[in-house]
Design a protein around this motif. Structure first.
Motif, mmCIF file in Angstrom:
data_model
loop_
_atom_site.group_PDB
_atom_site.id
_atom_site.type_symbol
_atom_site.label_atom_id
_atom_site.label_comp_id
_atom_site.label_asym_id
_atom_site.label_seq_id
_atom_site.Cartn_x
_atom_site.Cartn_y
_atom_site.Cartn_z
ATOM 1 N N LEU A 41 0.817 -1.209 0.000
ATOM 2 C CA LEU A 41 0.000 0.000 0.000
ATOM 3 C C LEU A 41 0.853 1.262 0.000
ATOM 4 O O LEU A 41 0.587 2.213 -0.747
ATOM 5 N N VAL A 42 1.897 1.287 0.820
ATOM 6 C CA VAL A 42 2.787 2.449 0.872
ATOM 7 C C VAL A 42 3.553 2.580 -0.439
ATOM 8 O O VAL A 42 3.731 3.686 -0.961
ATOM 9 N N THR A 43 3.995 1.456 -0.990
ATOM 10 C CA THR A 43 4.723 1.479 -2.255
ATOM 11 C C THR A 43 3.857 2.053 -3.372
ATOM 12 O O THR A 43 4.348 2.828 -4.204
ATOM 13 N N GLU A 44 2.573 1.718 -3.390
ATOM 14 C CA GLU A 44 1.662 2.290 -4.390
ATOM 15 C C GLU A 44 1.609 3.811 -4.269
ATOM 16 O O GLU A 44 1.619 4.517 -5.274
ATOM 17 N N ARG A 45 1.568 4.312 -3.048
ATOM 18 C CA ARG A 45 1.539 5.765 -2.836
ATOM 19 C C ARG A 45 2.853 6.408 -3.266
ATOM 20 O O ARG A 45 2.857 7.463 -3.897
ATOM 21 N N ILE A 46 3.968 5.786 -2.920
ATOM 22 C CA ILE A 46 5.282 6.301 -3.311
ATOM 23 C C ILE A 46 5.401 6.312 -4.830
ATOM 24 O O ILE A 46 5.839 7.305 -5.427
ATOM 25 N N ASP A 47 5.021 5.204 -5.455
ATOM 26 C CA ASP A 47 5.096 5.119 -6.915
ATOM 27 C C ASP A 47 4.236 6.182 -7.588
ATOM 28 O O ASP A 47 4.607 6.719 -8.633
ATOM 29 N N GLY A 48 3.100 6.502 -6.985
ATOM 30 C CA GLY A 48 2.235 7.534 -7.538
ATOM 31 C C GLY A 48 2.907 8.900 -7.572
ATOM 32 O O GLY A 48 2.636 9.709 -8.454
ATOM 33 N N VAL A 49 3.798 9.147 -6.627
ATOM 34 C CA VAL A 49 4.552 10.410 -6.594
ATOM 35 C C VAL A 49 5.735 10.343 -7.558
ATOM 36 O O VAL A 49 5.994 11.299 -8.297
ATOM 37 N N LEU A 50 6.458 9.226 -7.561
ATOM 38 C CA LEU A 50 7.718 9.149 -8.295
ATOM 39 C C LEU A 50 7.571 8.789 -9.771
ATOM 40 O O LEU A 50 8.399 9.207 -10.590
ATOM 41 N N ARG A 51 6.552 8.021 -10.117
ATOM 42 C CA ARG A 51 6.388 7.575 -11.503
ATOM 43 C C ARG A 51 6.347 8.746 -12.489
ATOM 44 O O ARG A 51 7.021 8.695 -13.532
ATOM 45 N N ALA A 126 15.493 17.144 -9.700
ATOM 46 C CA ALA A 126 14.579 15.995 -9.652
ATOM 47 C C ALA A 126 14.384 15.527 -8.216
ATOM 48 O O ALA A 126 13.261 15.208 -7.804
ATOM 49 N N ALA A 127 15.469 15.485 -7.435
ATOM 50 C CA ALA A 127 15.367 15.077 -6.028
ATOM 51 C C ALA A 127 14.484 16.051 -5.258
ATOM 52 O O ALA A 127 13.661 15.638 -4.434
ATOM 53 N N GLU A 128 14.634 17.342 -5.531
ATOM 54 C CA GLU A 128 13.821 18.342 -4.835
ATOM 55 C C GLU A 128 12.342 18.198 -5.182
ATOM 56 O O GLU A 128 11.485 18.256 -4.294
ATOM 57 N N ARG A 129 12.031 17.979 -6.462
ATOM 58 C CA ARG A 129 10.625 17.789 -6.871
ATOM 59 C C ARG A 129 10.047 16.537 -6.228
ATOM 60 O O ARG A 129 8.918 16.556 -5.717
ATOM 61 N N ALA A 130 10.805 15.463 -6.240
ATOM 62 C CA ALA A 130 10.332 14.206 -5.658
ATOM 63 C C ALA A 130 10.128 14.356 -4.151
ATOM 64 O O ALA A 130 9.129 13.866 -3.602
ATOM 65 N N THR A 131 11.035 15.047 -3.492
ATOM 66 C CA THR A 131 10.937 15.219 -2.043
ATOM 67 C C THR A 131 9.698 16.018 -1.671
ATOM 68 O O THR A 131 9.025 15.692 -0.678
ATOM 69 N N LEU A 132 9.374 17.032 -2.451
ATOM 70 C CA LEU A 132 8.152 17.796 -2.183
ATOM 71 C C LEU A 132 6.931 16.880 -2.197
ATOM 72 O O LEU A 132 6.079 16.941 -1.314
ATOM 73 N N ASN A 135 7.156 14.252 0.747
ATOM 74 C CA ASN A 135 6.930 14.827 2.072
ATOM 75 C C ASN A 135 5.449 14.929 2.391
ATOM 76 O O ASN A 135 5.061 14.790 3.557
ATOM 77 N N ALA A 136 4.606 15.139 1.401
ATOM 78 C CA ALA A 136 3.158 15.139 1.643
ATOM 79 C C ALA A 136 2.725 13.767 2.165
ATOM 80 O O ALA A 136 1.923 13.671 3.097
ATOM 81 N N LEU A 137 3.270 12.716 1.589
ATOM 82 C CA LEU A 137 2.978 11.356 2.055
ATOM 83 C C LEU A 137 3.570 11.130 3.445
ATOM 84 O O LEU A 137 2.916 10.578 4.321
ATOM 85 N N PRO A 141 1.148 9.738 6.776
ATOM 86 C CA PRO A 141 1.319 8.351 6.341
ATOM 87 C C PRO A 141 0.119 7.452 6.621
ATOM 88 O O PRO A 141 0.125 6.280 6.257
ATOM 89 N N GLY A 142 -0.903 7.989 7.271
ATOM 90 C CA GLY A 142 -2.093 7.176 7.516
ATOM 91 C C GLY A 142 -2.312 6.814 8.966
ATOM 92 O O GLY A 142 -3.260 6.093 9.283
ATOM 93 N N LEU A 143 -1.439 7.273 9.841
ATOM 94 C CA LEU A 143 -1.564 7.039 11.283
ATOM 95 C C LEU A 143 -1.297 8.350 12.012
ATOM 96 O O LEU A 143 -0.546 9.196 11.512
ATOM 97 N N PRO A 144 -1.854 8.509 13.218
ATOM 98 C CA PRO A 144 -1.530 9.694 14.020
ATOM 99 C C PRO A 144 -0.044 9.702 14.396
ATOM 100 O O PRO A 144 0.577 8.634 14.491
ATOM 101 N N PRO A 145 0.537 10.879 14.637
ATOM 102 C CA PRO A 145 1.974 10.976 14.926
ATOM 103 C C PRO A 145 2.473 10.061 16.048
ATOM 104 O O PRO A 145 3.550 9.472 15.929
#
Length: 171
Positions: A41-51, A126-132, A135-137, A141-145
Motif C-alpha cells: 500500500l505504501v509502495t503504491e503511494r510512493i510510486d504515484g509520486v515518483l512515476r 529531480a530530487a527536490e521535486r520528488a521530495t516535495l 513529504n506530503a505522504l 502516512p495514515g496514522l496519528p503521529p
C-alpha cells in the motif's frame, strides 16, 4: 470467508491458521502478512509520486543521499553501504540515473579505481521535486503521529532482532 467481501483477509487467514492447528504461528503469520500488505500500500503511494518523475524509490534514495552529501558526490561502495543493498543494485540505479542525466560517474581523486557518483543540477532538481511530493505522504502516512513513532520503534526493534545495525534510541 463465506462470500463476505468486507472481511479482513489477514484476520481470516489468522482464523484459518488457528483452525488448522498452527495457533503458535498464527500471530506471526498475521504480522508478517500485514507488513507485506502495508508495504504494498505504501509502495503504491510512493510510486504515484515518483512515476511521473520517471523515478523509482531506489533511484530517489540515491539522488537524495548524494544531495545530502556536502559535495554532491559519493563513492559507489559508500552508496551501497548506506542503502544496505548489493553493489549490483547500486550500479543498476546509477546506470539509469546517468542515462537520465541526473548523475555522472567520475574517478576518485586519490584513487582512480574508486568510482564516484556525482549529482548533476538536473538530478538535484529531480530530487527536490520528488521530495516535495513524498513529504506530503510522509507528513500524513495514515496514522496519528504518536502511532507513527510507536510503529517506527517497533520496526526498529524488529530490524535489530533480524540483525540490522540500529541505534539504541528510537527516532
Amino acid at each position: 470467508m463465506n462470500g463476505d467481501r468486507s472481511a479482513d483477509p489477514i484476520r481470516e487467514a489468522h482464523r484459518q491458521w488457528v483452525a488448522h492447528g498452527w495457533a503458535d504461528a498464527a500471530d506471526g503469520m498475521a504480522m508478517v502478512t500485514s507488513l507485506v500488505r502495508a508495504l504494498q500500500l505504501v509502495t503504491e503511494r510512493i510510486d504515484g509520486v515518483l512515476r511521473p518523475l520517471d523515478l523509482t524509490f531506489a533511484r530517489y534514495e540515491v539522488l537524495q543521499l548524494l544531495s545530502f552529501s556536502s559535495a554532491g558526490r559519493m563513492p559507489m561502495t559508500r552508496l551501497g553501504s548506506l542503502l544496505q543493498v548489493h553493489p549490483a543494485s547500486v550500479t543498476s540505479a546509477v546506470d539509469r540515473l546517468e542515462r537520465q542525466g541526473f548523475v555522472r560517474r567520475e574517478p576518485g581523486p586519490a584513487d582512480r579505481r574508486v568510482k564516484l557518483a556525482v549529482l548533476t543540477d538536473d538530478g538535484r532538481a529531480a530530487a527536490e521535486r520528488a521530495t516535495l511530493g513524498l513529504n506530503a505522504l510522509f507528513e500524513d502516512p495514515g496514522l496519528p503521529p504518536t502511532e507513527v513513532a510507536h510503529l517506527t520503534d517497533l520496526l526498529r526493534r524488529l530490524r535489530a532482532g533480524a540483525g540490522d545495525e540500529v541505534d539504541a534510541t528510537s527516532t
